[in-house]
Design an enzyme around this catalytic site. Structure first.
Site, PDB file in Angstrom:
ATOM      1  N   GLY A  12      43.292  40.997  44.728  1.00 22.78           N
ATOM      2  CA  GLY A  12      41.860  41.159  44.474  1.00 22.78           C
ATOM      3  C   GLY A  12      41.039  41.319  45.750  1.00 22.78           C
ATOM      4  O   GLY A  12      40.073  42.100  45.779  1.00 22.78           O
ATOM      5  N   ASN A  13      41.416  40.601  46.828  1.00 21.90           N
ATOM      6  CA  ASN A  13      40.604  40.650  48.051  1.00 21.90           C
ATOM      7  C   ASN A  13      40.663  42.022  48.737  1.00 21.90           C
ATOM      8  O   ASN A  13      39.825  42.319  49.587  1.00 21.90           O
ATOM      9  CB  ASN A  13      41.019  39.534  49.032  1.00 21.90           C
ATOM     10  CG  ASN A  13      42.454  39.665  49.498  1.00 21.90           C
ATOM     11  OD1 ASN A  13      43.307  40.194  48.779  1.00 21.90           O
ATOM     12  ND2 ASN A  13      42.732  39.202  50.696  1.00 21.90           N
ATOM     13  N   LYS A 129      44.950  35.664  30.604  1.00 26.71           N
ATOM     14  CA  LYS A 129      44.594  36.466  31.790  1.00 26.71           C
ATOM     15  C   LYS A 129      43.079  36.416  32.024  1.00 26.71           C
ATOM     16  O   LYS A 129      42.296  36.929  31.212  1.00 26.71           O
ATOM     17  CB  LYS A 129      45.034  37.918  31.547  1.00 26.71           C
ATOM     18  CG  LYS A 129      44.730  38.848  32.680  1.00 26.71           C
ATOM     19  CD  LYS A 129      45.758  38.712  33.756  1.00 26.71           C
ATOM     20  CE  LYS A 129      45.406  39.432  35.017  1.00 26.71           C
ATOM     21  NZ  LYS A 129      46.088  38.895  36.174  1.00 26.71           N
ATOM     22  N   LYS A 213      49.253  42.587  37.124  1.00 27.27           N
ATOM     23  CA  LYS A 213      49.627  43.704  38.017  1.00 27.27           C
ATOM     24  C   LYS A 213      50.878  43.402  38.851  1.00 27.27           C
ATOM     25  O   LYS A 213      51.579  44.338  39.262  1.00 27.27           O
ATOM     26  CB  LYS A 213      48.461  44.100  38.924  1.00 27.27           C
ATOM     27  CG  LYS A 213      48.033  43.045  39.913  1.00 27.27           C
ATOM     28  CD  LYS A 213      48.253  43.474  41.333  1.00 27.27           C
ATOM     29  CE  LYS A 213      47.946  42.419  42.349  1.00 27.27           C
ATOM     30  NZ  LYS A 213      47.558  41.085  42.030  1.00 27.27           N
ATOM     31  N   LYS A 275      53.391  35.968  41.057  1.00 20.77           N
ATOM     32  CA  LYS A 275      53.901  36.719  42.218  1.00 20.77           C
ATOM     33  C   LYS A 275      55.343  36.294  42.508  1.00 20.77           C
ATOM     34  O   LYS A 275      56.217  37.129  42.752  1.00 20.77           O
ATOM     35  CB  LYS A 275      53.015  36.476  43.448  1.00 20.77           C
ATOM     36  CG  LYS A 275      51.607  36.997  43.256  1.00 20.77           C
ATOM     37  CD  LYS A 275      50.734  36.753  44.469  1.00 20.77           C
ATOM     38  CE  LYS A 275      49.273  36.872  44.113  1.00 20.77           C
ATOM     39  NZ  LYS A 275      48.897  38.072  43.358  1.00 20.77           N
TER      40      LYS A 275
HETATM   41  N1  LIG Z   1      52.113  27.605  46.567  1.00 18.67           N
HETATM   42  C1  LIG Z   1      51.185  28.471  46.975  1.00 18.67           C
HETATM   43  N2  LIG Z   1      51.320  29.133  48.157  1.00 18.67           N
HETATM   44  C2  LIG Z   1      50.394  30.005  48.571  1.00 18.67           C
HETATM   45  N3  LIG Z   1      49.263  30.295  47.881  1.00 18.67           N
HETATM   46  C3  LIG Z   1      49.073  29.684  46.687  1.00 18.67           C
HETATM   47  C4  LIG Z   1      50.016  28.746  46.178  1.00 18.67           C
HETATM   48  N4  LIG Z   1      49.566  28.297  44.981  1.00 18.67           N
HETATM   49  C5  LIG Z   1      48.405  28.916  44.752  1.00 18.67           C
HETATM   50  N5  LIG Z   1      48.089  29.755  45.770  1.00 18.67           N
HETATM   51  C6  LIG Z   1      46.875  30.582  45.775  1.00 18.67           C
HETATM   52  O1  LIG Z   1      47.193  31.800  45.117  1.00 18.67           O
HETATM   53  C7  LIG Z   1      46.362  32.830  45.672  1.00 18.67           C
HETATM   54  C8  LIG Z   1      46.917  34.197  45.245  1.00 18.67           C
HETATM   55  O2  LIG Z   1      46.619  34.396  43.879  1.00 18.67           O
HETATM   56  P1  LIG Z   1      45.414  35.340  43.413  1.00 18.67           P
HETATM   57  O3  LIG Z   1      44.214  35.109  44.262  1.00 18.67           O
HETATM   58  O4  LIG Z   1      45.285  35.155  41.950  1.00 18.67           O
HETATM   59  O5  LIG Z   1      46.077  36.737  43.701  1.00 18.67           O
HETATM   60  P2  LIG Z   1      45.561  38.218  44.023  1.00 18.67           P
HETATM   61  O6  LIG Z   1      45.574  38.333  45.527  1.00 18.67           O
HETATM   62  O7  LIG Z   1      46.597  39.082  43.387  1.00 18.67           O
HETATM   63  O8  LIG Z   1      44.193  38.422  43.447  1.00 18.67           O
HETATM   64  C9  LIG Z   1      46.405  32.533  47.152  1.00 18.67           C
HETATM   65  O9  LIG Z   1      45.354  33.137  47.855  1.00 18.67           O
HETATM   66  C10 LIG Z   1      46.326  30.999  47.154  1.00 18.67           C
HETATM   67  O10 LIG Z   1      44.978  30.573  47.235  1.00 18.67           O
HETATM   68  N1  LIG Z   2      45.572  43.152  36.016  1.00 19.53           N
HETATM   69  C1  LIG Z   2      45.605  42.211  36.983  1.00 19.53           C
HETATM   70  O1  LIG Z   2      46.609  41.518  37.212  1.00 19.53           O
HETATM   71  O2  LIG Z   2      44.417  42.048  37.708  1.00 19.53           O
HETATM   72  P1  LIG Z   2      44.088  40.947  38.787  1.00 19.53           P
HETATM   73  O3  LIG Z   2      45.193  40.974  39.810  1.00 19.53           O
HETATM   74  O4  LIG Z   2      42.756  41.370  39.377  1.00 19.53           O
HETATM   75  O5  LIG Z   2      44.011  39.630  38.071  1.00 19.53           O
END
Ligand SMILES: Nc1ncnc2c1ncn2[C@@H]1O[C@H](COP(=O)(O)OP(=O)(O)O)[C@@H](O)[C@H]1O
Ligand SMILES: NC(=O)OP(=O)(O)O
Length: 322
Positions: A12-13, A129, A213, A275
């Site tokens: 997302g970032n 989700k 995703k 992930k």
């Molecule tokens: N065990 C872990 N190790 C590293 N990060 C973790 C862990 N558990 C939770 N996280 C969090 O998960 C985040 C990634 O998930 P998310 O923000 O939903 O993903 P995306 O980058 O796909 O949007 C990391 O930035 C961190 O804050």
């Molecule tokens: N579809 C999906 O996984 O979107 P985000 O990563 O933004 O949650």
């Protein structure tokens, strides 16, 4: 030269680091694209996938402006298709600009991608989700009563609408994605996990869901026979004891070790857990296949075996340069 093929799943970032305006998201993507170009300079063929949680949720909210047969609201699968087109278009502009600045010419194309799901998937009865903006608990409960929508608390950050998120079973466009990338084109696909469809036996039909995703990117990496799956997010490594004083970076990890950490509940569901699960699934498909979880900043170092968390079938395979 045989170019290695990498599926890059953007977190997302990479798209929205601040405001949700078109301008702010395009600016964030320009910065992301300038880093992705280094993969091309280093001889990789890339397939880019991305999330859509914030965007598809906002597009769905925008359907509330619909008020008549002349301006009907669109269903969630169609909102997902809109989010793929929107982010793909922004990403094409951003990648072309970044390539031009380096004097590189390559086609950048977005494939509107349909992902087949199982209509019997239990996820349809249990929405998980999170999509769209964050709300306070009070606001979320009021909207739930008014609209019969489901909301859940999202990792301590607030309440969000939740929708079903079935597992990807197949990717309809995988062959054409494969051909395009083999020919050296930069392909943007399975955006937002792909548009969820069911196979009716007489064509595909969209369903109301949003696929994760990371799972869809893993399925694509398998189907296009990628050398690596690169999952980029806001952290450089996966950690055990995340957010605790005892936290520890994971570097080269076997599938068996990762499964043990999952049993210990080391990874938050809805953020790091999918992930890690996607990483395990890809690594399990063949001994040479590896998944790397890291940040955009560290991505290239990670492909050289110098950064990130690498998951492979056996630990001995993890540390090598791709
Ligand atoms: N065990 C872990 N190790 C590293 N990060 C973790 C862990 N558990 C939770 N996280 C969090 O998960 C985040 C990634 O998930 P998310 O923000 O939903 O993903 P995306 O980058 O796909 O949007 C990391 O930035 C961190 O804050
Ligand atoms: N579809 C999906 O996984 O979107 P985000 O990563 O933004 O949650």
């Amino acid at each position: 030269m045989v170019r290695k093929k990498v599926v890059i799943a953007l977190g997302g970032n990479a798209i929205q680091s601040g405001l949700a305006t078109a301008e702010a998201q395009q600016k964030a993507l320009e910065s992301t694209a300038s880093q992705l170009v280094t993969f091309i300079e280093n001889g990789f063929n890339i397939i880019i996938s991305h999330g859509n949680g914030p965007q598809v949720g906002n597009i769905l909210l925008q359907q509330k402006a619909a008020d008549s047969e002349k301006n009907p609201a669109m269903p969630l699968d169609t909102c997902g298709a809109m989010s793929q087109g929107m982010i793909g278009y922004w990403m094409q502009n951003a990648m072309e600009k970044a390539l031009r600045e380096k004097g590189i010419f390559k086609n950048v194309v977005t494939i509107v991608t349909r992902v087949v799901v199982d209509p019997q998937d239990t996820a349809f009865a249990n929405p998980t989700k999170p999509i769209g903006p964050f709300y306070s608990e009070e606001e979320a409960k009021r909207i739930m009563e008014e609209n019969h929508a489901s909301f859940k608390e999202d990792a301590g950050r607030g309440w969000r609408r939740v929708v079903p998120s079935p597992q990807p079973v197949n990717i309809v466009e995988h062959s054409v994605i494969s051909s395009l990338v083999e020919d050296g084109n930069i392909v943007i696909s399975v955006g937002g996990g792909g548009i969820p469809v069911i196979d009716t036996g007489d064509g595909f039909k969209g369903v109301e869901a949003v696929i994760d995703k990371d799972f869809a990117s893993e399925k694509l990496a398998e189907l296009v026979d990628a050398d690596a799956l690169l999952i980029l997010t806001a952290v450089d490594h996966v950690y055990v004891d995340f957010n605790k004083p005892s936290k520890r970076q994971l570097k080269e990890v076997s599938v068996a070790e990762m499964k043990q950490y999952i049993d210990e509940h080391q990874f938050a569901p809805g953020s790091m857990l999918p992930k890690v699960e996607a990483a395990i699934t890809f690594a399990e498909t063949a001994p040479g296949r590896k998944t790397i979880i890291t940040s955009l900043d560290q991505a290239l170092n990670a492909l050289e075996g110098k950064a990130g968390t690498t998951v492979s079938l056996h630990e001995s395979l993890a540390g090598n340069r791709l």
